[in-house]
Motif scaffolding. Structure first.
Motif, PDB file in Angstrom:
ATOM      1  N   GLU A  71       0.838  -1.207   0.000  1.00  0.00           N
ATOM      2  CA  GLU A  71       0.000   0.000   0.000  1.00  0.00           C
ATOM      3  C   GLU A  71       0.872   1.257   0.000  1.00  0.00           C
ATOM      4  O   GLU A  71       0.592   2.223  -0.722  1.00  0.00           O
ATOM      5  CB  GLU A  71      -0.933  -0.011   1.223  1.00  0.00           C
ATOM      6  CG  GLU A  71      -2.066  -1.028   1.069  1.00  0.00           C
ATOM      7  CD  GLU A  71      -2.811  -1.309   2.371  1.00  0.00           C
ATOM      8  OE1 GLU A  71      -3.936  -1.829   2.294  1.00  0.00           O
ATOM      9  OE2 GLU A  71      -2.251  -1.034   3.467  1.00  0.00           O
ATOM     10  N   GLY A  72       1.948   1.228   0.786  1.00  0.00           N
ATOM     11  CA  GLY A  72       2.868   2.373   0.817  1.00  0.00           C
ATOM     12  C   GLY A  72       3.479   2.614  -0.554  1.00  0.00           C
ATOM     13  O   GLY A  72       3.548   3.751  -1.042  1.00  0.00           O
ATOM     14  N   ALA A  73       3.909   1.515  -1.200  1.00  0.00           N
ATOM     15  CA  ALA A  73       4.538   1.649  -2.518  1.00  0.00           C
ATOM     16  C   ALA A  73       3.536   2.158  -3.545  1.00  0.00           C
ATOM     17  O   ALA A  73       3.889   2.930  -4.443  1.00  0.00           O
ATOM     18  CB  ALA A  73       5.103   0.301  -2.956  1.00  0.00           C
ATOM     19  N   CYS A  74       2.292   1.745  -3.405  1.00  0.00           N
ATOM     20  CA  CYS A  74       1.250   2.204  -4.338  1.00  0.00           C
ATOM     21  C   CYS A  74       1.081   3.720  -4.203  1.00  0.00           C
ATOM     22  O   CYS A  74       1.019   4.437  -5.201  1.00  0.00           O
ATOM     23  CB  CYS A  74      -0.055   1.469  -4.037  1.00  0.00           C
ATOM     24  SG  CYS A  74      -1.383   1.946  -5.148  1.00  0.00           S
ATOM     25  N   HIS A  75       1.065   4.212  -2.953  1.00  0.00           N
ATOM     26  CA  HIS A  75       0.952   5.663  -2.751  1.00  0.00           C
ATOM     27  C   HIS A  75       2.148   6.382  -3.376  1.00  0.00           C
ATOM     28  O   HIS A  75       1.994   7.415  -4.034  1.00  0.00           O
ATOM     29  CB  HIS A  75       0.856   6.000  -1.258  1.00  0.00           C
ATOM     30  CG  HIS A  75      -0.463   5.606  -0.685  1.00  0.00           C
ATOM     31  ND1 HIS A  75      -0.588   4.991   0.548  1.00  0.00           N
ATOM     32  CD2 HIS A  75      -1.709   5.726  -1.184  1.00  0.00           C
ATOM     33  CE1 HIS A  75      -1.866   4.744   0.765  1.00  0.00           C
ATOM     34  NE2 HIS A  75      -2.573   5.190  -0.266  1.00  0.00           N
ATOM     35  N   ALA A  76       3.339   5.828  -3.179  1.00  0.00           N
ATOM     36  CA  ALA A  76       4.548   6.464  -3.740  1.00  0.00           C
ATOM     37  C   ALA A  76       4.449   6.525  -5.264  1.00  0.00           C
ATOM     38  O   ALA A  76       4.824   7.526  -5.887  1.00  0.00           O
ATOM     39  CB  ALA A  76       5.797   5.684  -3.322  1.00  0.00           C
ATOM     40  N   LEU A  77       3.924   5.465  -5.847  1.00  0.00           N
ATOM     41  CA  LEU A  77       3.808   5.406  -7.308  1.00  0.00           C
ATOM     42  C   LEU A  77       2.757   6.386  -7.823  1.00  0.00           C
ATOM     43  O   LEU A  77       2.960   7.068  -8.834  1.00  0.00           O
ATOM     44  CB  LEU A  77       3.412   3.973  -7.700  1.00  0.00           C
ATOM     45  CG  LEU A  77       3.820   3.475  -9.067  1.00  0.00           C
ATOM     46  CD1 LEU A  77       5.309   3.608  -9.299  1.00  0.00           C
ATOM     47  CD2 LEU A  77       3.423   1.995  -9.194  1.00  0.00           C
ATOM     48  N   ILE A  78       1.642   6.461  -7.117  1.00  0.00           N
ATOM     49  CA  ILE A  78       0.572   7.375  -7.557  1.00  0.00           C
ATOM     50  C   ILE A  78       1.069   8.832  -7.446  1.00  0.00           C
ATOM     51  O   ILE A  78       0.714   9.676  -8.266  1.00  0.00           O
ATOM     52  CB  ILE A  78      -0.699   7.184  -6.687  1.00  0.00           C
ATOM     53  CG1 ILE A  78      -1.197   5.735  -6.757  1.00  0.00           C
ATOM     54  CG2 ILE A  78      -1.793   8.172  -7.072  1.00  0.00           C
ATOM     55  CD1 ILE A  78      -2.027   5.361  -7.923  1.00  0.00           C
ATOM     56  N   ALA A  79       1.903   9.078  -6.423  1.00  0.00           N
ATOM     57  CA  ALA A  79       2.407  10.447  -6.233  1.00  0.00           C
ATOM     58  C   ALA A  79       3.399  10.832  -7.324  1.00  0.00           C
ATOM     59  O   ALA A  79       3.593  12.017  -7.613  1.00  0.00           O
ATOM     60  CB  ALA A  79       3.075  10.564  -4.854  1.00  0.00           C
ATOM     61  N   ALA A  80       4.036   9.842  -7.929  1.00  0.00           N
ATOM     62  CA  ALA A  80       5.033  10.137  -8.983  1.00  0.00           C
ATOM     63  C   ALA A  80       4.307  10.473 -10.284  1.00  0.00           C
ATOM     64  O   ALA A  80       3.154  10.102 -10.494  1.00  0.00           O
ATOM     65  CB  ALA A  80       5.944   8.919  -9.183  1.00  0.00           C
ATOM     66  N   GLU A  81       5.017  11.169 -11.176  1.00  0.00           N
ATOM     67  CA  GLU A  81       4.420  11.541 -12.474  1.00  0.00           C
ATOM     68  C   GLU A  81       4.041  10.279 -13.264  1.00  0.00           C
ATOM     69  O   GLU A  81       4.830   9.324 -13.333  1.00  0.00           O
ATOM     70  CB  GLU A  81       5.467  12.346 -13.263  1.00  0.00           C
ATOM     71  CG  GLU A  81       4.971  12.830 -14.605  1.00  0.00           C
ATOM     72  CD  GLU A  81       6.131  13.265 -15.509  1.00  0.00           C
ATOM     73  OE1 GLU A  81       5.893  13.437 -16.699  1.00  0.00           O
ATOM     74  OE2 GLU A  81       7.274  13.395 -15.001  1.00  0.00           O
ATOM     75  N   THR A  82       2.842  10.281 -13.850  1.00  0.00           N
ATOM     76  CA  THR A  82       2.385   9.097 -14.590  1.00  0.00           C
ATOM     77  C   THR A  82       3.290   8.837 -15.796  1.00  0.00           C
ATOM     78  O   THR A  82       3.448   9.710 -16.655  1.00  0.00           O
ATOM     79  CB  THR A  82       0.925   9.281 -15.054  1.00  0.00           C
ATOM     80  OG1 THR A  82       0.133   9.490 -13.890  1.00  0.00           O
ATOM     81  CG2 THR A  82       0.412   8.057 -15.799  1.00  0.00           C
TER      82      THR A  82
END
Ligand SMILES: Cc1cc2nc3c(=O)[nH]c(=O)nc-3n(C[C@H](O)[C@H](O)[C@H](O)COP(=O)(O)OP(=O)(O)OC[C@H]3O[C@@H](n4cnc5c(N)ncnc54)[C@H](O)[C@@H]3O)c2cc1C
Length: 571
Positions: free
Chosen positions: A481-492
């Motif tokens: 879940e933490g990694a998913c948040h980090a990924l969503i926060a990064a530019e698509t």
């Protein structure tokens, strides 16, 4: 040659973990009989061809491909039993079995001879594409022949300058009228571009209609038969399609990997013009999950092979100082065998979970469809990497003997290597997961996945006997879940997401496999030897990998925050 179809485990999973949805006559008892019968044939008629397939290989002689001699009887036996049509609809000559049953069969077959299994897998995927997108005439003509194995199908996509980047495909299609086109161009790496087992081969080909725009949007999809046909499908003269060379490969020697040429070959358009790639994804998605299933099938045979050897090879002393003892008594050999078994059995459960979701998606369940799409690149990439790791451990268990061709263990290593490459290289699968399936979806499907994991954590929360694997799964879900948040926060699709994609895929696979261990160890199943083995392996997994999620998550964060770190390391 040791072969393990893992029939008992597939049936156990379908009964107790990735439950089979009832489908007409295909209840679980019938499915158990079907799988046992298919496994008997695979063991008796197909597994024995593996050594010859590897040693002799397919050859190009006088412009035609000649497959290894033993393939003919194996192919005939497999088709006489009707297994090639197992999952095709009954109205098209198949048996109409649910997808998870076909999934188990795919894995079982890959554990015999991957080269031979690929011929059948390619034809099955071709049939799925024709059933989904071709016109009624083509369906009526081709599907019964593909179900019976009289015809084969290939996927002809790759060209010398167009591998991952399909937008660079140059094969051209000139309209001839009435939905027919003349195709010209050259493809490379086409598996089973020709063989001597079927009267016809349908090449499902991506090409660019004259005047179409560049890139993937200008691609259309065609069925190009090897031989011209009359109205009833009887094969006739050559259709301007031929194989000019076969690749010499590291492994997979039985499979003819072909340079396939088209010279004004007549083909039929499938679907609308310029919509080739999205249509082809029907086939590619199925083939990608097939790669994951093949990986666990091959790994199962590698595990059985190593275990049989370790039980017989006498070296060194036991804890009581007496010896020699079988090497399976040494803790480090036990470590390798446990690792091999734990990766293989959790990979099998994960691939069967994906198959269960595909089956639900076919019933119109949208969440299941999104979850299946999410898990497809995970199964393809992680399970193929793991099959290679398992095969490598299998060589290690056998010591120097594992490096010798006669041992049979090194074939698993060579053959398994291709699984990380074809049907989209693993690095590209990771980008598909991170960017298309997570970032562009705003994390919705991944949220549904972690919610399913959390539901099982809650359900099994009070089970003291599962404490170790429960704690490992809880930690893996939190890190995911933490990694998913980090990924969503990064530019698509930005540099951070691309750099973090592979560690993210590894974390997702780790969380999924730990979840599978929790579900298997906590299964509502008879308290027998199978359940005892599952619990012992789950404890091993928790002990060995209990903290692995933290490492994966740290790598996701580091890469997302500093995507330049790889380039800098190369400077
Ligand atoms: C034995 C075998 C059988 C095959 N069978 C078939 C078949 O039947 N039909 C068919 O059409 N093809 C087939 N292929 C081709 C296979 O699908 C391709 O090899 C594969 O898609 C990769 O293409 P490539 O080899 O050109 O590698 P490239 O596209 O050149 O990739 C090389 C490396 O660069 C990475 N890379 C490339 N682009 C990117 C990017 N944008 N971002 C990040 N990384 C990237 C890749 O991950 C890979 O590691 C087969 C290949 C083999 C080896």
């Amino acid at each position: 040659m040791t072969y393990d179809p893992a029939t008992e485990d597939f049936v156990w999973l379908l009964r107790h973990v990735t439950a089979l949805r009832p489908h007409g006559d295909f209840d679980i008892d019938t499915v158990a009989q079907v799988l046992e019968e298919a496994a008997r044939l695979a063991a008796g008629a197909v597994a024995p061809i593996a050594e010859e397939s590897d040693r002799v290989g397919s050859k190009l002689e006088n412009g035609r491909v000649v497959t290894p001699p033993m393939w003919k009887d194996a192919y005939a036996a497999w088709n006489a039993a009707g297994w090639q049509g197992l999952a095709l609809p009954e109205e098209h000559g198949g048996m109409g079995a649910p997808f998870p049953v076909q999934a188990a069969l795919t894995a079982m077959l890959a554990g015999t001879d991957l080269s031979f299994a690929m011929l059948l897998g390619g034809s099955r995927a071709g049939a799925a594409l024709i059933a989904a997108h071709a016109g009624e005439d083509m369906k009526a003509l081709a599907l019964p022949k593909l179900a019976s194995g009289e015809w084969a199908a290939t996927i002809a996509m790759t060209e010398a300058q167009a591998g991952t980047d399909a937008g660079l495909i140059q094969t051209r299609a000139k309209p001839l009228g009435e939905g027919k086109y003349a195709l010209s161009g050259s493809k490379i790496f086409i598996s089973n571009g020709d063989q001597d087992l079927t009267e016809q081969t349908l090449h499902i080909t991506l090409a660019r209609i004259e005047g179409a725009e560049g890139g993937t949007r200008g691609l259309s999809l065609f069925v190009v038969p090897m031989w011209k046909m009359d109205g009833d499908g009887a094969p006739g003269a050559a259709n301007g399609v031929w194989v000019s060379a076969l690749e010499e490969k590291m492994g997979l020697h039985g499979s003819p990997t072909s340079v396939l040429n088209f010279d004004k070959a007549e083909g039929v358009l499938i679907g609308p013009e310029h919509s080739g790639l999205p249509l082809l994804f029907t086939m590619l998605n199925e083939m990608r999950l097939d790669v994951g299933l093949s990986a666990v099938g091959l790994a199962a045979s590698a595990v059985a092979h190593a275990r049989a050897y370790a039980a017989e090879r006498m070296q060194g002393r036991g804890p009581d100082g007496k010896g020699p003892v079988a090497i399976e008594n040494h803790p480090d050999v036990q470590r390798m065998l446990s690792l091999m078994a734990a990766l293989t059995e959790s990979g099998r459960a994960l691939a069967m979970e994906a198959a269960r979701l595909i089956d639900l998606a076919e019933e119109g369940d949208g969440t299941a469809a999104a979850l299946a799409a999410l898990l497809t690149p995970v199964c393809k990439a992680a399970l193929s990497d793991q099959a290679f790791a398992v095969a490598s451990l299998g060589v290690q268990v056998m010591g120097g003997h594992g490096y010798v061709v006669e041992s049979g263990a090194e074939r698993f290593l060579r053959d398994s290597r291709v699984l990380a490459l074809y049907e989209g290289a693993n690095g590209v699968q990771a980008i598909d997961l991170a960017v298309r399936k997570v970032q562009k979806d705003g994390g919705a499907a991944l949220g549904a996945l972690t919610a399913a994991m959390r539901a099982d954590l809650e359900r099994l929360d009070r089970r003291k006997d599962l404490a170790a694997v429960h704690s490992a799964a809880a930690s893996a879900v939190a890190e995911l879940e933490g990694a998913c948040h980090a990924l969503i926060a990064a530019e698509t699709g930005g540099a951070g997401a691309l750099a973090a994609a592979y560690p993210f895929l590894e974390l997702t696979a780790h969380a999924c496999q730990t979840w599978m261990w929790l579900r298997m160890a906590g299964a509502d199943a008879p308290d027998d030897a199978v359940l005892a083995r599952k619990r012992a392996l789950a404890d091993f997994w928790a002990g060995y990998f209990g903290h692995a999620a933290e490492g994966h998550y740290a790598r996701v964060r580091a890469a997302a925050a500093n995507p330049e770190m790889y380039r800098a390391a190369l400077s």
